[in-house]
Design a protein around this motif. Structure first.
Motif, PDB file in Angstrom:
ATOM      1  N   SER A  32      10.687  10.341  10.295  1.00 17.85           N
ATOM      2  CA  SER A  32      10.374  10.613   8.644  1.00 17.85           C
ATOM      3  C   SER A  32       9.068  10.007   8.216  1.00 17.85           C
ATOM      4  O   SER A  32       8.597  10.293   7.072  1.00 17.85           O
ATOM      5  CB  SER A  32      11.376   9.956   7.962  1.00 17.85           C
ATOM      6  OG  SER A  32      11.545   8.486   8.291  1.00 17.85           O
ATOM      7  N   THR A  33       8.226   9.373   9.211  1.00 19.48           N
ATOM      8  CA  THR A  33       7.165   8.608   8.609  1.00 19.48           C
ATOM      9  C   THR A  33       6.009   8.836   9.711  1.00 19.48           C
ATOM     10  O   THR A  33       6.100   8.504  11.046  1.00 19.48           O
ATOM     11  CB  THR A  33       7.333   7.108   8.541  1.00 19.48           C
ATOM     12  OG1 THR A  33       8.615   6.994   7.592  1.00 19.48           O
ATOM     13  CG2 THR A  33       6.107   6.443   7.824  1.00 19.48           C
ATOM     14  N   LEU A  35       2.100   7.042   9.794  1.00 21.05           N
ATOM     15  CA  LEU A  35       1.332   6.023   9.144  1.00 21.05           C
ATOM     16  C   LEU A  35      -0.078   5.910  10.069  1.00 21.05           C
ATOM     17  O   LEU A  35      -0.107   5.747  11.219  1.00 21.05           O
ATOM     18  CB  LEU A  35       1.684   4.743   9.312  1.00 21.05           C
ATOM     19  CG  LEU A  35       3.144   4.532   8.345  1.00 21.05           C
ATOM     20  CD1 LEU A  35       3.836   3.339   8.654  1.00 21.05           C
ATOM     21  CD2 LEU A  35       3.067   4.890   7.122  1.00 21.05           C
ATOM     22  N   TYR A  88       0.412   2.319   4.449  1.00 17.49           N
ATOM     23  CA  TYR A  88       1.748   1.843   4.483  1.00 17.49           C
ATOM     24  C   TYR A  88       2.601   2.770   3.394  1.00 17.49           C
ATOM     25  O   TYR A  88       2.055   3.308   2.444  1.00 17.49           O
ATOM     26  CB  TYR A  88       2.060   0.502   4.209  1.00 17.49           C
ATOM     27  CG  TYR A  88       1.408  -0.192   2.867  1.00 17.49           C
ATOM     28  CD1 TYR A  88       2.552  -0.324   1.962  1.00 17.49           C
ATOM     29  CD2 TYR A  88       0.287  -0.352   2.835  1.00 17.49           C
ATOM     30  CE1 TYR A  88       1.884  -0.808   0.709  1.00 17.49           C
ATOM     31  CE2 TYR A  88      -0.283  -0.893   1.569  1.00 17.49           C
ATOM     32  CZ  TYR A  88       0.584  -1.186   0.545  1.00 17.49           C
ATOM     33  OH  TYR A  88       0.093  -1.622  -0.741  1.00 17.49           O
ATOM     34  N   THR A  89       3.952   2.866   3.526  1.00 15.89           N
ATOM     35  CA  THR A  89       4.788   3.600   2.580  1.00 15.89           C
ATOM     36  C   THR A  89       4.671   3.155   1.225  1.00 15.89           C
ATOM     37  O   THR A  89       4.736   1.647   1.164  1.00 15.89           O
ATOM     38  CB  THR A  89       6.077   3.585   3.254  1.00 15.89           C
ATOM     39  OG1 THR A  89       6.347   4.015   4.504  1.00 15.89           O
ATOM     40  CG2 THR A  89       7.206   4.443   2.181  1.00 15.89           C
ATOM     41  N   TYR A  91       6.732   2.664  -1.475  1.00 15.33           N
ATOM     42  CA  TYR A  91       8.116   2.905  -1.682  1.00 15.33           C
ATOM     43  C   TYR A  91       8.065   2.672  -3.168  1.00 15.33           C
ATOM     44  O   TYR A  91       9.286   3.401  -3.747  1.00 15.33           O
ATOM     45  CB  TYR A  91       8.749   1.391  -0.931  1.00 15.33           C
ATOM     46  CG  TYR A  91      10.380   1.808  -1.279  1.00 15.33           C
ATOM     47  CD1 TYR A  91      11.184   2.827  -0.657  1.00 15.33           C
ATOM     48  CD2 TYR A  91      10.942   0.877  -2.174  1.00 15.33           C
ATOM     49  CE1 TYR A  91      12.495   2.639  -0.827  1.00 15.33           C
ATOM     50  CE2 TYR A  91      12.320   0.861  -2.291  1.00 15.33           C
ATOM     51  CZ  TYR A  91      12.954   1.908  -1.676  1.00 15.33           C
ATOM     52  OH  TYR A  91      14.235   1.871  -1.948  1.00 15.33           O
ATOM     53  N   GLN A 116       5.848  -2.558   8.387  1.00 14.11           N
ATOM     54  CA  GLN A 116       4.908  -1.477   8.681  1.00 14.11           C
ATOM     55  C   GLN A 116       3.692  -2.376   9.145  1.00 14.11           C
ATOM     56  O   GLN A 116       2.792  -1.897  10.036  1.00 14.11           O
ATOM     57  CB  GLN A 116       4.565  -0.457   7.717  1.00 14.11           C
ATOM     58  CG  GLN A 116       5.671   0.350   7.461  1.00 14.11           C
ATOM     59  CD  GLN A 116       5.695   1.371   6.447  1.00 14.11           C
ATOM     60  OE1 GLN A 116       4.761   1.416   5.696  1.00 14.11           O
ATOM     61  NE2 GLN A 116       6.674   2.344   6.555  1.00 14.11           N
TER      62      GLN A 116
END
Length: 305
Positions: A32-33, A35, A88-89, A91, A116
């Motif tokens: 899902s990610t 980076l 980074y996510t 959020y 992360q």
């Protein structure tokens, strides 16, 4: 015609020079990610392996890009450090991060970003030979949300807070941390055993991230987003009690706008701190810089009257 060709040449040269300044690399991928980070390499590397600085940008875990960290990464690379600014996510994007937010969501934002950062660190440990990095000399830095990320990444129990399968070596420890307007949720995480060299800087009247000890955004205790934080001044005094290595730069009566001050306007202070740390020079100092501003923080404390 010649003038146009000259302008075109200058433009192309400028674009090429900028493109060669850093490399964009993927440091983490799962289902899902994905980076990335921007890596700055010193133009001249000796036979000895280089120290590394990993920077985390600010933005309330909701906005911001790794380009925000290019100023400190570029300067560190000019002084012999391999340096990276990471994505980074984000959020908290489209979520509430103030008093009317949700406490568990705030903590999750910290946790994801810290994890992360651990993954970025692991990427460099695995590729230390490729990028000529001394893995015992890895520093981390961050501004605002990035500062909260690096503080928790430094002091959280990694086994307890880990969310990804690949983990840093159990014995791994960062060489030092640089925090701009950051705070930690629990001072008790910083012990004589865990403390590492720390450079902290903060506006003393920051209304967002407390300079001392207070709730995030100075929220009242009866709201959903209440979160107690220990800011730079509290961390500094705690480290003094532990007889640790620390330096605090206070922007007297300054607000949250000083969260990137050293990284963007005085990056050599950051490099000097890292150099001193690598040369085993212990420091316990507090520098107060006047901003010629009035304190408008909710509790009225300026800490530098």
């Amino acid at each position: 015609m010649k003038k146009h060709l000259l302008l075109l040449f200058v433009l192309l040269f400028s674009i090429t020079a900028k493109a060669q300044e850093f490399k964009t690399l993927t440091y983490f991928v799962n289902d899902s990610t994905k980076l990335e980070l921007d890596l700055f390499i010193p133009k001249k590397q000796g036979k000895e392996k280089s120290p590394l600085l990993i920077h985390v940008h600010g933005g309330g875990f909701a906005v911001g890009t790794r380009e925000w960290g290019h100023h400190i990464a570029k300067h560190a690379a000019s002084q012999g450090y391999v340096a990276a600014s990471i994505s980074y996510t984000l959020y908290m994007k489209d979520k509430k991060f103030s008093c009317d937010g949700i406490l568990s969501e705030k903590v999750k934002a910290f946790q994801i970003a810290a994890n992360q950062l651990w993954q970025a660190t692991l990427f460099f440990i695995k590729n230390s030979e490729k990028y000529n990095i001394d893995t015992s000399k890895i520093f981390i830095s961050g501004s605002s949300a990035g500062a909260e990320t690096v503080l928790h990444a430094t002091y959280w129990n990694r086994d307890l807070m880990n969310i990804y399968p690949d983990k840093l070596p159990a014995s791994f420890k960062y060489a030092g941390v640089i925090s701009g307007a950051g705070a930690i949720m629990d001072l008790n995480l910083i012990t004589k055993k865990s403390v590492i060299p720390m450079l902290l800087f903060h506006g003393s009247c920051d209304p967002t991230v407390p300079y001392g000890t207070a709730a995030h955004h100075y929220c009242p205790t009866n709201v959903s987003g209440w979160l107690m934080l220990f800011g730079s001044y509290s961390i500094y005094n705690h480290i003094l009690d532990l007889d640790g290595n620390t330096k605090l730069v206070t922007y007297c009566n300054g607000g949250h706008e000083y969260s990137d001050e050293l990284f963007s306007k005085d990056p050599q202070t950051v490099v000097d701190f890292m150099n001193n740390t690598l040369n085993s020079k212990k420091e316990q100092s507090h520098i107060i810089i006047s901003t010629n501003k009035e304190c408008k923080k909710p509790n009225g404390y300026s800490f530098c009257d």
